[in-house]
Scaffold this motif. Structure first.
Motif, short mmCIF file in Angstrom:
data_model
loop_
_atom_site.label_atom_id
_atom_site.label_comp_id
_atom_site.label_asym_id
_atom_site.label_seq_id
_atom_site.Cartn_x
_atom_site.Cartn_y
_atom_site.Cartn_z
N TYR A 35 -0.98 0.05 6.33
CA TYR A 35 -0.32 -0.36 5.08
C TYR A 35 -1.36 -0.75 4.03
O TYR A 35 -1.20 -0.47 2.84
CB TYR A 35 0.65 -1.52 5.35
N ALA A 99 4.81 -2.30 2.04
CA ALA A 99 5.43 -2.35 3.37
C ALA A 99 6.90 -2.73 3.31
O ALA A 99 7.62 -2.57 4.30
CB ALA A 99 4.68 -3.33 4.28
N ARG A 105 7.78 2.77 4.87
CA ARG A 105 7.88 2.35 6.29
C ARG A 105 8.21 3.54 7.19
O ARG A 105 7.67 3.67 8.27
CB ARG A 105 8.96 1.28 6.47
N ASP A 182 7.18 -11.22 4.35
CA ASP A 182 7.28 -10.38 5.55
C ASP A 182 8.51 -10.73 6.38
O ASP A 182 9.16 -9.87 6.97
CB ASP A 182 6.02 -10.51 6.42
#
Ligand code: C5P
Length: 221
Positions: A35, A99, A105, A182
């Motif tokens: 990433y 990401a 992804r 995240d």
């Protein structure tokens, strides 16, 4: 055999995964660096991290090579060794942004599955045990107190001469912010797989964590 190691930034997963791979004579795959490579290439091309179509185009064309080196994994992007450029804050931020986008992804997950299917791998990231390899033979989730994780990242950047004028409290703040992104994103969020073994590394050395993991994988050793 596939060993999945997930966890937030600074939990020690990359160093631990690399060492476990060395001890077992397995291949080590650091998916975060993939990433990061996409973010790096986007920056080179002056492409906004949030421009999903343009970044997906980059991700589908870029050649990312992860090569085992003496001091860890080397990352080559389109033939150029960019290993030392990947940990700076701009790329960390960029990686978290790219990401979070489904098209990117998809491309990365497909590449990671191809790499992992060769077997005998230790693969680390955020979604390895949950999405990339839900059938991994062993899954670990490493975590640690955010202050300790920030301290580790600070030392790492300082060691590379890349901390600039950023102080420890700022790095802790950046780490907490990235964790939040995240963990809260809609697609493949950072979370512990139900069948992953949790290891809190706050008060453990790398060797102690490695030892624990090796004991679990090969109980007779
Ligand atoms: O592990 P590392 O800090 O290098 O990862 C950089 C960023 O890439 C993470 O903050 C996360 O947003 C993203 N990432 C991800 N899934 C992975 C590995 C990394 O979303 N499997």
């Amino acid at each position: 055999m596939i060993i999945a190691i997930d966890g937030p930034a600074g939990s020690g997963k990359s160093t631990v995964a690399k060492t476990v791979a060395e001890k077992l004579n397995f291949r080590y795959i650091d998916t975060g660096s993939m990433y990061r490579s996409v973010a790096w290439k986007s920056l080179q091309k002056n492409t906004a991290f949030r421009d999903e179509d343009a970044v997906a185009d980059i991700a589908s064309k870029v050649k990312i090579e992860l090569i085992p080196g003496k001091d860890g994994q080397l990352v080559f992007v389109d033939g150029k060794n960019i290993t030392d450029q990947l940990k700076v804050e701009e790329i960390s931020r960029g990686a978290a942004i790219v990401a979070a986008q489904p098209m990117i992804r998809d491309i990365m997950t497909t590449q990671q599955r191809k790499l992992g299917q060769q077997g005998k791998v230790v693969i680390d990231g955020r979604d390895i045990g949950t999405v990339v390899f839900p059938q991994a033979d062993k899954k670990f989730f490493l975590d640690a107190d955010p202050k300790e994780r920030g301290r580790r990242r600070f030392i790492e950047l300082k060691g590379k001469g890349q901390s600039g004028s950023t102080d420890l409290p700022t790095i802790i703040k950046q780490i907490i912010q990235r964790d939040h992104e995240d963990r809260s994103r809609k697609i493949a969020p950072l979370k512990q797989a139900k069948d992953a073994i949790l290891i809190d590394t706050t008060h453990l050395s790398v060797d102690q964590v490695v030892e624990k993991i090796i004991q679990i994988i090969t109980p007779s050793s």
